[in-house]
Design an enzyme around this catalytic site. Structure first.
Site, mmCIF file in Angstrom:
data_model
loop_
_atom_site.group_PDB
_atom_site.id
_atom_site.type_symbol
_atom_site.label_atom_id
_atom_site.label_comp_id
_atom_site.label_asym_id
_atom_site.label_seq_id
_atom_site.Cartn_x
_atom_site.Cartn_y
_atom_site.Cartn_z
ATOM 1 C CG ASP A 93 -0.249 -0.023 2.531
ATOM 2 O OD1 ASP A 93 0.742 -0.767 2.660
ATOM 3 O OD2 ASP A 93 -0.662 0.697 3.451
ATOM 4 C CG ASP A 124 6.758 4.106 2.354
ATOM 5 O OD1 ASP A 124 6.852 2.918 2.692
ATOM 6 O OD2 ASP A 124 6.062 4.925 2.968
ATOM 7 C CD GLU A 158 3.927 0.571 7.101
ATOM 8 O OE1 GLU A 158 4.536 0.834 8.141
ATOM 9 O OE2 GLU A 158 3.683 1.436 6.227
HETATM 10 ZN ZN ZN Z 1 6.583 2.151 4.319
#
Ligand code: ZN
Length: 402
Positions: A93, A124, A158
């Site tokens: 995610d 990320d 997350e």
């Molecule tokens: Zn992350």
């Protein structure tokens, strides 16, 4: 062929462009949490699952339904027949793009340029999603002898607490007691920081209730804004003074930051009767979260604020766990691998952010949070360095063979 490269590492080096393309393609498939208004990880998980299955892997898909009724898929793949597994835990995610005008490229179209891949979620946590699955593939294709299994988890949810991601997988008990973990969701560009400890997180909402009146007659009201300023000021000084001790693993001591502030009134000539502010506290593991909370609430009730009512409530709290030991097997193994393979002398650190290491460490698991990446998560023009992705994939493979 350079002799020091094992078969798996060689395979990864040869896959460099394929990895960059896979990352670019992946970030083009949005995976924002439904709770933030997105569609979830479904389509992105489909893409990754197809890729893994295309390489001949059996992929387990654990799906949980969140409060919006959306499926949140987690993909789990394990290679090897050993007793113990080294797990690489990443998340699929992403957060939203933020201010769209600050982006030079389309955030949801992966763009490869100058050795980098640009797009939301490249850093990320896309770079390491791709690094971990290519490590799997390389070990399989090269037939390298494995000392331990490589387990790859591509987790959902997350960014907003992991309830339907690692939280659910940990509760399900899919991990062995003696397994080891790497969470490549924090790190630096040198790749020489191994995170073994995280601060406690405490997010507070401070509501100050006064009495709303016309601004020309303050004597008849209680200005909630004035009391909010006074209270926050006092907290700011008091907390930083009382919780000032440092910890050698962390750059900063405990932090107490005022962040969000809710809109109060539209008019300049009304004294506000209600003010809502937020404080983000990151507390060193040596301090108890309850102690901070009790101090805040005690001060909120002090006589000097008597005219107003100050309510401090918690809307997010995650207490620090016992750190992973510097002498743990995973830390020693990773340090050795980095030294031998990449000539990197790594050191142990602590961070103020939270990763999925927390629920694992809570169970007593040994977890190293490590990766080679720039600290640009959640920023506009987010990117991943292809060199970092390739190097980390090699290290993941090396950890299972070397
Ligand atoms: Zn992350």
């Amino acid at each position: 062929m350079k002799k020091e490269f094992g078969g798996a590492e060689h395979f990864i080096e040869d896959s460099r462009m394929e990895m960059a393309n896979a990352l670019a393609k992946m970030v083009g498939i949005k995976a924002i949490s439904p709770i933030s208004g997105g569609a979830g990880e479904g389509k992105r998980a489909d893409f990754l699952q197809r890729m893994l299955q295309g390489w001949g892997f059996a992929v387990k898909r654990y799906t949980y339904i969140d409060e919006t009724g959306t499926e949140r898929p987690n993909l789990v793949t394990v290679l090897g027949n050993n007793k113990r597994t080294l797990w690489i835990i990443t998340h699929t995610d992403t957060v939203s793009e933020g201010d769209r005008s600050a982006w030079k490229t389309d955030p949801f179209k992966g763009v490869i340029k100058n050795g980098k891949v640009f797009g939301r979620g490249t850093n990320d946590n896309g770079q390491e999603v791709i690094a971990s699955i290519f490590a799997l593939r390389a070990l399989k294709e090269s037939g390298s002898g494995m000392k331990r299994n490589l387990g790859v988890v591509l987790a959902a949810d997350e960014e907003l607490g992991s309830e339907y991601g690692m939280g659910a997988l940990v509760r399900k008990g899919i991990f062995g007691k003696r397994d080891m973990f790497i969470v490549p969701d924090s790190g630096n560009a040198k790749g020489d920081e191994i995170e073994i400890s995280e601060k406690s997180t405490l997010w507070l909402r401070v509501t100050v209730l006064g009495k709303q009146v016309h601004a020309s007659t303050p004597q008849d009201g209680v200005n909630a804004y004035r009391y909010a300023i006074r209270f926050l000021n006092e907290i700011d000084e008091y907390m930083h003074k009382k919780y000032k001790k440092r910890d050698k693993l962390f750059i900063t001591p405990s932090t107490f930051e005022m962040t969000k502030h809710e809109k109060n009134l539209d008019s300049t000539n009304i004294i506000p009767g209600k003010e809502v502010s937020y404080i983000d506290c990151r507390i060193l593991p040596r301090y108890r979260v309850d102690s901070v909370l009790n101090d805040m609430r005690r001060i909120a009730k002090a006589k000097r604020f008597g005219k107003a009512r100050i309510i401090v409530d918690v809307f997010e709290r995650e207490d620090a766990t016992r750190p992973t030991s510097e002498k743990s097997e995973i830390v020693r193994m990773l340090k050795r691998a980095l030294k031998k393979q990449r000539g990197i002398r790594a050191k142990c650190v602590g961070i103020g952010g939270g990763t999925v290491a927390k629920p694992l460490r809570k169970l007593g698991m040994q977890v190293a949070v490590w990766s080679t990446q720039h600290d640009i998560a959640h920023q506009p023009n987010e990117y991943a360095e292809i060199d970092h992705m390739v190097a980390d994939a090699k290290t993941f493979a090396f950890l299972c063979t070397g």
